[in-house]
Design a protein around this motif. Structure first.
Motif, PDB file in Angstrom:
ATOM      1  N   LYS A   1       0.830  -1.194   0.000  1.00 15.14           N
ATOM      2  CA  LYS A   1       0.000   0.000   0.000  1.00 15.14           C
ATOM      3  C   LYS A   1       0.868   1.248   0.000  1.00 15.14           C
ATOM      4  O   LYS A   1       1.937   1.282   0.599  1.00 15.14           O
ATOM      5  CB  LYS A   1      -0.920   0.021   1.225  1.00 15.14           C
ATOM      6  CG  LYS A   1      -1.978  -1.040   1.195  1.00 15.14           C
ATOM      7  CD  LYS A   1      -2.884  -0.879   2.401  1.00 15.14           C
ATOM      8  CE  LYS A   1      -3.939  -1.971   2.401  1.00 15.14           C
ATOM      9  NZ  LYS A   1      -4.839  -1.849   3.542  1.00 15.14           N
ATOM     10  N   HIS A   2       0.364   2.288  -0.651  1.00 16.74           N
ATOM     11  CA  HIS A   2       1.049   3.568  -0.672  1.00 16.74           C
ATOM     12  C   HIS A   2       0.219   4.564   0.114  1.00 16.74           C
ATOM     13  O   HIS A   2      -0.965   4.732  -0.128  1.00 16.74           O
ATOM     14  CB  HIS A   2       1.250   4.058  -2.112  1.00 16.74           C
ATOM     15  CG  HIS A   2       2.130   3.150  -2.909  1.00 16.74           C
ATOM     16  ND1 HIS A   2       3.501   3.157  -2.789  1.00 16.74           N
ATOM     17  CD2 HIS A   2       1.840   2.184  -3.810  1.00 16.74           C
ATOM     18  CE1 HIS A   2       4.019   2.252  -3.592  1.00 16.74           C
ATOM     19  NE2 HIS A   2       3.032   1.634  -4.227  1.00 16.74           N
ATOM     20  N   PHE A   3       0.843   5.244   1.065  1.00 14.54           N
ATOM     21  CA  PHE A   3       0.138   6.171   1.928  1.00 14.54           C
ATOM     22  C   PHE A   3       0.647   7.596   1.757  1.00 14.54           C
ATOM     23  O   PHE A   3       0.623   8.371   2.679  1.00 14.54           O
ATOM     24  CB  PHE A   3       0.294   5.750   3.395  1.00 14.54           C
ATOM     25  CG  PHE A   3      -0.348   4.435   3.692  1.00 14.54           C
ATOM     26  CD1 PHE A   3      -1.713   4.343   3.877  1.00 14.54           C
ATOM     27  CD2 PHE A   3       0.411   3.284   3.783  1.00 14.54           C
ATOM     28  CE1 PHE A   3      -2.309   3.145   4.155  1.00 14.54           C
ATOM     29  CE2 PHE A   3      -0.181   2.074   4.063  1.00 14.54           C
ATOM     30  CZ  PHE A   3      -1.546   2.009   4.243  1.00 14.54           C
ATOM     31  N   CYS A   4       1.127   7.949   0.613  1.00 22.81           N
ATOM     32  CA  CYS A   4       1.701   9.258   0.377  1.00 22.81           C
ATOM     33  C   CYS A   4       0.775  10.074  -0.520  1.00 22.81           C
ATOM     34  O   CYS A   4       0.288   9.575  -1.534  1.00 22.81           O
ATOM     35  CB  CYS A   4       3.063   9.100  -0.284  1.00 22.81           C
ATOM     36  SG  CYS A   4       3.863  10.666  -0.617  1.00 22.81           S
ATOM     37  N   LEU A   5       0.549  11.302  -0.138  1.00 31.19           N
ATOM     38  CA  LEU A   5      -0.192  12.240  -0.977  1.00 31.19           C
ATOM     39  C   LEU A   5       0.807  13.197  -1.578  1.00 31.19           C
ATOM     40  O   LEU A   5       1.602  13.807  -0.868  1.00 31.19           O
ATOM     41  CB  LEU A   5      -1.219  13.016  -0.156  1.00 31.19           C
ATOM     42  CG  LEU A   5      -2.305  12.187   0.524  1.00 31.19           C
ATOM     43  CD1 LEU A   5      -3.169  13.087   1.393  1.00 31.19           C
ATOM     44  CD2 LEU A   5      -3.152  11.486  -0.505  1.00 31.19           C
TER      45      LEU A   5
ATOM     46  N   SER B   1      10.348  13.775  -2.799  1.00 34.17           N
ATOM     47  CA  SER B   1      11.641  14.064  -3.417  1.00 34.17           C
ATOM     48  C   SER B   1      12.575  12.873  -3.245  1.00 34.17           C
ATOM     49  O   SER B   1      12.382  12.030  -2.364  1.00 34.17           O
ATOM     50  CB  SER B   1      12.265  15.311  -2.790  1.00 34.17           C
ATOM     51  OG  SER B   1      12.661  15.039  -1.459  1.00 34.17           O
ATOM     52  N   ALA B   2      13.604  12.820  -4.066  1.00 33.63           N
ATOM     53  CA  ALA B   2      14.579  11.730  -3.989  1.00 33.63           C
ATOM     54  C   ALA B   2      15.278  11.732  -2.631  1.00 33.63           C
ATOM     55  O   ALA B   2      15.506  10.675  -2.037  1.00 33.63           O
ATOM     56  CB  ALA B   2      15.595  11.864  -5.118  1.00 33.63           C
ATOM     57  N   GLU B   3      15.594  12.940  -2.126  1.00 29.24           N
ATOM     58  CA  GLU B   3      16.265  13.040  -0.828  1.00 29.24           C
ATOM     59  C   GLU B   3      15.381  12.507   0.297  1.00 29.24           C
ATOM     60  O   GLU B   3      15.824  11.734   1.146  1.00 29.24           O
ATOM     61  CB  GLU B   3      16.648  14.492  -0.529  1.00 29.24           C
ATOM     62  CG  GLU B   3      17.375  14.648   0.790  1.00 29.24           C
ATOM     63  CD  GLU B   3      17.682  16.100   1.131  1.00 29.24           C
ATOM     64  OE1 GLU B   3      18.449  16.298   2.079  1.00 29.24           O
ATOM     65  OE2 GLU B   3      17.159  17.012   0.462  1.00 29.24           O
ATOM     66  N   LEU B   4      14.111  12.903   0.278  1.00 26.05           N
ATOM     67  CA  LEU B   4      13.179  12.433   1.297  1.00 26.05           C
ATOM     68  C   LEU B   4      12.990  10.924   1.199  1.00 26.05           C
ATOM     69  O   LEU B   4      13.005  10.225   2.215  1.00 26.05           O
ATOM     70  CB  LEU B   4      11.828  13.146   1.173  1.00 26.05           C
ATOM     71  CG  LEU B   4      10.752  12.728   2.166  1.00 26.05           C
ATOM     72  CD1 LEU B   4      11.227  12.959   3.601  1.00 26.05           C
ATOM     73  CD2 LEU B   4       9.460  13.479   1.900  1.00 26.05           C
ATOM     74  N   SER B   5      12.848  10.424  -0.005  1.00 29.20           N
ATOM     75  CA  SER B   5      12.691   8.976  -0.199  1.00 29.20           C
ATOM     76  C   SER B   5      13.901   8.224   0.334  1.00 29.20           C
ATOM     77  O   SER B   5      13.754   7.190   1.005  1.00 29.20           O
ATOM     78  CB  SER B   5      12.498   8.683  -1.689  1.00 29.20           C
ATOM     79  OG  SER B   5      12.338   7.298  -1.894  1.00 29.20           O
TER      80      SER B   5
ATOM     81  N   TYR C   1       9.739  20.322   5.881  1.00 33.31           N
ATOM     82  CA  TYR C   1       8.309  20.009   5.935  1.00 33.31           C
ATOM     83  C   TYR C   1       7.751  20.424   7.301  1.00 33.31           C
ATOM     84  O   TYR C   1       7.306  19.604   8.084  1.00 33.31           O
ATOM     85  CB  TYR C   1       8.078  18.508   5.699  1.00 33.31           C
ATOM     86  CG  TYR C   1       8.546  18.025   4.354  1.00 33.31           C
ATOM     87  CD1 TYR C   1       9.837  17.540   4.190  1.00 33.31           C
ATOM     88  CD2 TYR C   1       7.712  18.063   3.245  1.00 33.31           C
ATOM     89  CE1 TYR C   1      10.286  17.103   2.968  1.00 33.31           C
ATOM     90  CE2 TYR C   1       8.158  17.617   2.014  1.00 33.31           C
ATOM     91  CZ  TYR C   1       9.438  17.147   1.871  1.00 33.31           C
ATOM     92  OH  TYR C   1       9.882  16.715   0.649  1.00 33.31           O
ATOM     93  N   GLN C   2       7.770  21.748   7.585  1.00 28.38           N
ATOM     94  CA  GLN C   2       7.354  22.230   8.900  1.00 28.38           C
ATOM     95  C   GLN C   2       5.895  21.908   9.223  1.00 28.38           C
ATOM     96  O   GLN C   2       5.532  21.782  10.382  1.00 28.38           O
ATOM     97  CB  GLN C   2       7.567  23.746   9.028  1.00 28.38           C
ATOM     98  CG  GLN C   2       8.978  24.131   9.382  1.00 28.38           C
ATOM     99  CD  GLN C   2       9.919  24.103   8.186  1.00 28.38           C
ATOM    100  OE1 GLN C   2       9.493  24.172   7.043  1.00 28.38           O
ATOM    101  NE2 GLN C   2      11.207  23.975   8.442  1.00 28.38           N
TER     102      GLN C   2
END
Length: 172
Positions: free
Chosen positions: A8-12, A16-20, A54-55
């Motif tokens: 399952k994917h829970f991302c909206l 970014s590549a760095e975050l991933s 991501y404040q």
């Protein structure tokens, strides 16, 4: 044996590549770690996301524990007895809700009250020359013996023994 990865994917939105790259160890860790440690890891993840810009993620930070709101109430009136009704009014919740939430935190009103009172007693014992009976009274205890008993249970030595230790250190 490695557990099967969830599909399952829970991302909206986009990631970014760095975050991933930074999230991958957290996700893999959650497959193996016991659930009791998840809240600690969750807080680290929120800090990382905030650091990466991501404040808005801070709105997901853990809810404030009810027990933490009681400490200032008792600190403001260490010797004054707050009734459960007074506490519930100040927190705008019912007594049953308060008790249920504290039980979920493995605490109680009495536990928190004792911690505050004994902490205040410890402070007075270490910073003043007052008699133990006076300090017990200042902390809201009806008797010196009750104060001494609870103090010893909490800190491992009696108030008088602590005072004697303080006197030795001051004499040097």
């Amino acid at each position: 044996m490695r557990p099967k990865a969830r599909s399952k994917h829970f991302c909206l939105g986009t990631v970014s590549a760095e975050l991933s790259l930074r999230l991958q160890p957290f996700v893999e860790w959650s497959l193996y770690a016991p659930q009791t440690l998840w809240s600690l890891r969750r807080n680290k993840l929120l800090q990382l996301l905030c650091y990466l810009g991501y404040q808005d993620i801070l709105t997901m930070a853990g809810t404030h524990k009810v027990g933490q709101t009681l400490y200032p109430l008792f600190n403001q009136s260490a010797a004054k007895e707050l009734s459960i009704t007074d506490i519930c009014q100040q927190l705008a919740m019912s007594e049953s809700s308060l008790r249920r939430k504290l039980a979920a935190e493995a605490s109680s009103v009495q536990d928190i009250k004792d911690q505050v009172r004994l902490g205040h007693g410890l402070h007075l014992l270490q910073t003043t020359e007052h008699a133990v009976s006076y300090i017990a009274e200042q902390c809201g205890y009806q008797s010196q013996s009750r104060f001494a008993s609870r103090f010893k249970t909490r800190f491992g030595l009696t108030p008088l023994a602590l005072k004697k230790l303080n006197w030795r250190f001051r004499a040097k």
